[in-house]
Motif scaffolding. Sequence first.
Motif, PDB file in Angstrom:
ATOM      1  N   ASP A 128      34.263  41.140  35.600  1.00 18.91           N
ATOM      2  CA  ASP A 128      34.185  40.642  36.977  1.00 18.91           C
ATOM      3  C   ASP A 128      35.482  41.021  37.683  1.00 18.91           C
ATOM      4  OD1 ASP A 128      31.641  39.038  36.737  1.00 18.91           O
ATOM      5  OD2 ASP A 128      32.854  38.070  35.182  1.00 18.91           O
ATOM      6  N   PHE A 129      35.418  42.015  38.547  1.00 14.73           N
ATOM      7  CA  PHE A 129      36.649  42.619  39.057  1.00 14.73           C
ATOM      8  C   PHE A 129      37.307  41.828  40.183  1.00 14.73           C
ATOM      9  CE2 PHE A 129      34.716  45.921  36.619  1.00 14.73           C
ATOM     10  CZ  PHE A 129      35.798  46.566  36.044  1.00 14.73           C
ATOM     11  N   GLU A 130      36.665  40.766  40.620  1.00 19.13           N
ATOM     12  CA  GLU A 130      37.345  39.867  41.550  1.00 19.13           C
ATOM     13  C   GLU A 130      38.225  38.872  40.799  1.00 19.13           C
ATOM     14  OE1 GLU A 130      34.157  40.109  40.808  1.00 19.13           O
ATOM     15  OE2 GLU A 130      32.991  38.368  41.468  1.00 19.13           O
TER      16      GLU A 130
ATOM     17  N   VAL B 205      47.867  51.640  46.228  1.00 21.69           N
ATOM     18  CA  VAL B 205      47.824  50.189  46.049  1.00 21.69           C
ATOM     19  C   VAL B 205      46.391  49.703  46.264  1.00 21.69           C
ATOM     20  CG1 VAL B 205      48.713  47.957  46.811  1.00 21.69           C
ATOM     21  CG2 VAL B 205      50.216  49.954  46.799  1.00 21.69           C
ATOM     22  N   VAL B 206      45.869  48.991  45.273  1.00 22.79           N
ATOM     23  CA  VAL B 206      44.475  48.536  45.258  1.00 22.79           C
ATOM     24  C   VAL B 206      44.446  47.032  45.469  1.00 22.79           C
ATOM     25  CG1 VAL B 206      42.397  48.363  43.852  1.00 22.79           C
ATOM     26  CG2 VAL B 206      43.836  50.410  43.708  1.00 22.79           C
ATOM     27  N   SER B 207      43.705  46.577  46.487  1.00 21.28           N
ATOM     28  CA  SER B 207      43.709  45.154  46.835  1.00 21.28           C
ATOM     29  C   SER B 207      42.307  44.581  47.024  1.00 21.28           C
ATOM     30  CB  SER B 207      44.529  44.919  48.107  1.00 21.28           C
ATOM     31  OG  SER B 207      45.844  45.409  47.973  1.00 21.28           O
ATOM     32  N   SER B 208      41.288  45.209  46.480  1.00 19.62           N
ATOM     33  CA  SER B 208      39.930  44.661  46.575  1.00 19.62           C
ATOM     34  C   SER B 208      39.218  44.837  45.241  1.00 19.62           C
ATOM     35  CB  SER B 208      39.124  45.350  47.674  1.00 19.62           C
ATOM     36  OG  SER B 208      38.735  46.654  47.276  1.00 19.62           O
TER      37      SER B 208
ATOM     38  N   GLY C 247      44.404  48.261  54.791  1.00 20.05           N
ATOM     39  CA  GLY C 247      43.178  48.347  54.016  1.00 20.05           C
ATOM     40  C   GLY C 247      43.363  48.125  52.531  1.00 20.05           C
ATOM     41  N   PRO C 248      42.241  47.904  51.802  1.00 18.94           N
ATOM     42  CA  PRO C 248      42.290  47.614  50.361  1.00 18.94           C
ATOM     43  C   PRO C 248      42.695  48.810  49.511  1.00 18.94           C
ATOM     44  CG  PRO C 248      40.028  47.834  51.093  1.00 18.94           C
ATOM     45  CD  PRO C 248      40.863  47.860  52.331  1.00 18.94           C
TER      46      PRO C 248
ATOM     47  N   ASP D 231      41.083  36.850  47.644  1.00 19.43           N
ATOM     48  CA  ASP D 231      40.364  37.552  48.702  1.00 19.43           C
ATOM     49  C   ASP D 231      39.216  36.685  49.233  1.00 19.43           C
ATOM     50  OD1 ASP D 231      38.960  39.263  50.336  1.00 19.43           O
ATOM     51  OD2 ASP D 231      38.928  40.925  48.900  1.00 19.43           O
ATOM     52  N   PRO D 232      39.231  36.313  50.506  1.00 19.41           N
ATOM     53  CA  PRO D 232      38.171  35.446  51.043  1.00 19.41           C
ATOM     54  C   PRO D 232      36.785  36.083  51.028  1.00 19.41           C
ATOM     55  CG  PRO D 232      39.625  36.245  52.795  1.00 19.41           C
ATOM     56  CD  PRO D 232      40.268  36.624  51.502  1.00 19.41           C
ATOM     57  N   SER D 233      36.727  37.402  50.879  1.00 21.31           N
ATOM     58  CA  SER D 233      35.409  38.034  50.796  1.00 21.31           C
ATOM     59  C   SER D 233      34.768  37.821  49.419  1.00 21.31           C
ATOM     60  CB  SER D 233      35.517  39.534  51.091  1.00 21.31           C
ATOM     61  OG  SER D 233      36.263  40.193  50.085  1.00 21.31           O
ATOM     62  N   SER D 234      35.571  37.399  48.442  1.00 17.09           N
ATOM     63  CA  SER D 234      35.056  37.142  47.097  1.00 17.09           C
ATOM     64  C   SER D 234      35.042  35.663  46.733  1.00 17.09           C
ATOM     65  CB  SER D 234      35.901  37.888  46.050  1.00 17.09           C
ATOM     66  OG  SER D 234      35.859  39.281  46.232  1.00 17.09           O
ATOM     67  N   TRP D 235      35.902  34.868  47.405  1.00 14.66           N
ATOM     68  CA  TRP D 235      36.061  33.474  47.027  1.00 14.66           C
ATOM     69  C   TRP D 235      36.000  32.564  48.254  1.00 14.66           C
ATOM     70  CZ3 TRP D 235      36.353  32.984  41.795  1.00 14.66           C
ATOM     71  CH2 TRP D 235      36.780  34.098  41.081  1.00 14.66           C
ATOM     72  N   GLU D 236      35.285  31.458  48.136  1.00 16.90           N
ATOM     73  CA  GLU D 236      35.305  30.440  49.183  1.00 16.90           C
ATOM     74  C   GLU D 236      36.578  29.611  49.046  1.00 16.90           C
ATOM     75  OE1 GLU D 236      31.863  28.019  49.209  1.00 16.90           O
ATOM     76  OE2 GLU D 236      30.453  29.698  49.430  1.00 16.90           O
TER      77      GLU D 236
END
Length: 521
Positions: free
Chosen positions: A451-453, A98-101, A84-85, A425-430
């Motif tokens: 913009d945290f992505e 560890v933060v990954s999102s 998980g993130p 992260d594919p949930s933030s970027w195409e």
Amino acid sequence: MSTFLQSSLSQKSLYSLFPMIFFTIFPLFLISLFFIIKYWYVNNSSVTQKTTLASPPRLPILGNLHQLGILPQRSLQNLSHKYGPLMLLYFGKFPVLVVSSADAARKIMKTHDLVFSDRPHSKMFDILFYGSKDVATCAYGEYWRQIRSLSVIHLLSSKRVRSYHHVREEETLRMMEYIKESCCSSASPLNLTELLSTITNDIICRVTFGKRYREGRGVKLQEVLSEFEELLGTVFIGDYIPWLDWLGKVNGLDRRAEKCAKYLDEFLEQVIEEHISHRFRNDTVDNEEHSDFVDVLLSVQKTDAIDFPIDRTSVKAVILDMFAAGTDTTYAVLDWAMTELLRHQTVMHKLQDEVRTLVGNKTHVTEEDLVNMNYLKAVIKETLRLHLPVPLLLPRKSMEDIKLDGYDIASGTQVIVNAWAIARDPSSWEEPLEFKPERFMNSSKDFKGLDFEFIPFGAGRRGCPGVMFAIAVNELVLANLVYQFEWQLPDGVAGENLDMSETGGITCHRKYPLLAVASKI
């Protein structure tokens, strides 16, 4: 006979008291047991809640240290896919979140920014940065507030950054002339990695110290700086397993770090003394339009301009921050940008069209020309997204117990934000693994920490204060490279076959130098 009867009567009296004792004490026992069970349940539920935060299995003593690998940003990304993130690791006995999102990063660096504004102790930082007295690594508190304010207002303000435009332009022209001469004298490929490292070093040397350092002492300085950057990315095992601290002496790591720190300290001492001798003799520094960083810091120290006493050690720590950290990360971005342009000739040509159209028939690009170069800015943003110069942001540390997404995070927990994984992260970027600057055209996403992505420079209180300076160098150098020359990979190598291997360490560089052939337009 009477004694025996008295004894028997006493025993009968005691037996008769048992029911009374039992029915008096047992309710008290039940009540006590109830509160004990309730206390255990509440605390055990808290522990369970803490431990339900996903955590990979760990080894005795080492914890999860063995899972970091050579490229920890990739190893941690792979673990986050499974756990998980937000996941909890243990480095030795120390808990590390560890933060990954992007969402989790926002909570760390915005919602609870103050709680997570401290830095964990690092022996390496202590050795290299004068007991962690620089802006980046010092503990959160009044000293940090003052020293950061000093850097932001006096060294890295918009006005100050603009005042160094002549340095950036002069050094860029110098490199362009060198490339032109190389084109005329030989068709051999140029080592772009070396050239970009050199120009970045020259610009930052002039801005920081007032002059370049290449020959003689400068050669040695470059060697020591390479060692410095390598050491910054090295883990002191004693930081996480204190009783193994002696290993640093056995394997020579302590000595390497101390030797590097000693050389840089002697170099900075000499630079400061030269400035005091030559520039402060007639108290003229405050009237100079283009004072370098050392001038500014010594002036602030002399005049008490920030109502906060800064000693010689603090001055050296801040100079080292600006010089060493700024050089390595800035040239890494340029190196990766040229790498991607060579791999994607369509992007290269589109960028050249923009730059050449806006500059016209001028001999070179100036900073005034950069304002409307939107595709250039998009190329640099996309490079920063795909090739973050510092993939794992410098670790933070929680200053108090806090609940995060329903989990209890203990005071003293270290926090690592995997900005590299977040940017892919594919949930933030195409198509996150593709180099597509167009994603930033007509987009409000920026690297300023909102913009945290997309946080290549961090965010919040601990965000990098040198963003404007780094971007100014990147834009000017890259624009001139594509404006004045055509670029190809040597020996007809196709872009898709270019080796993209990375190095480990605190800064992510190309593993092998970037070689390219330049031809004048």
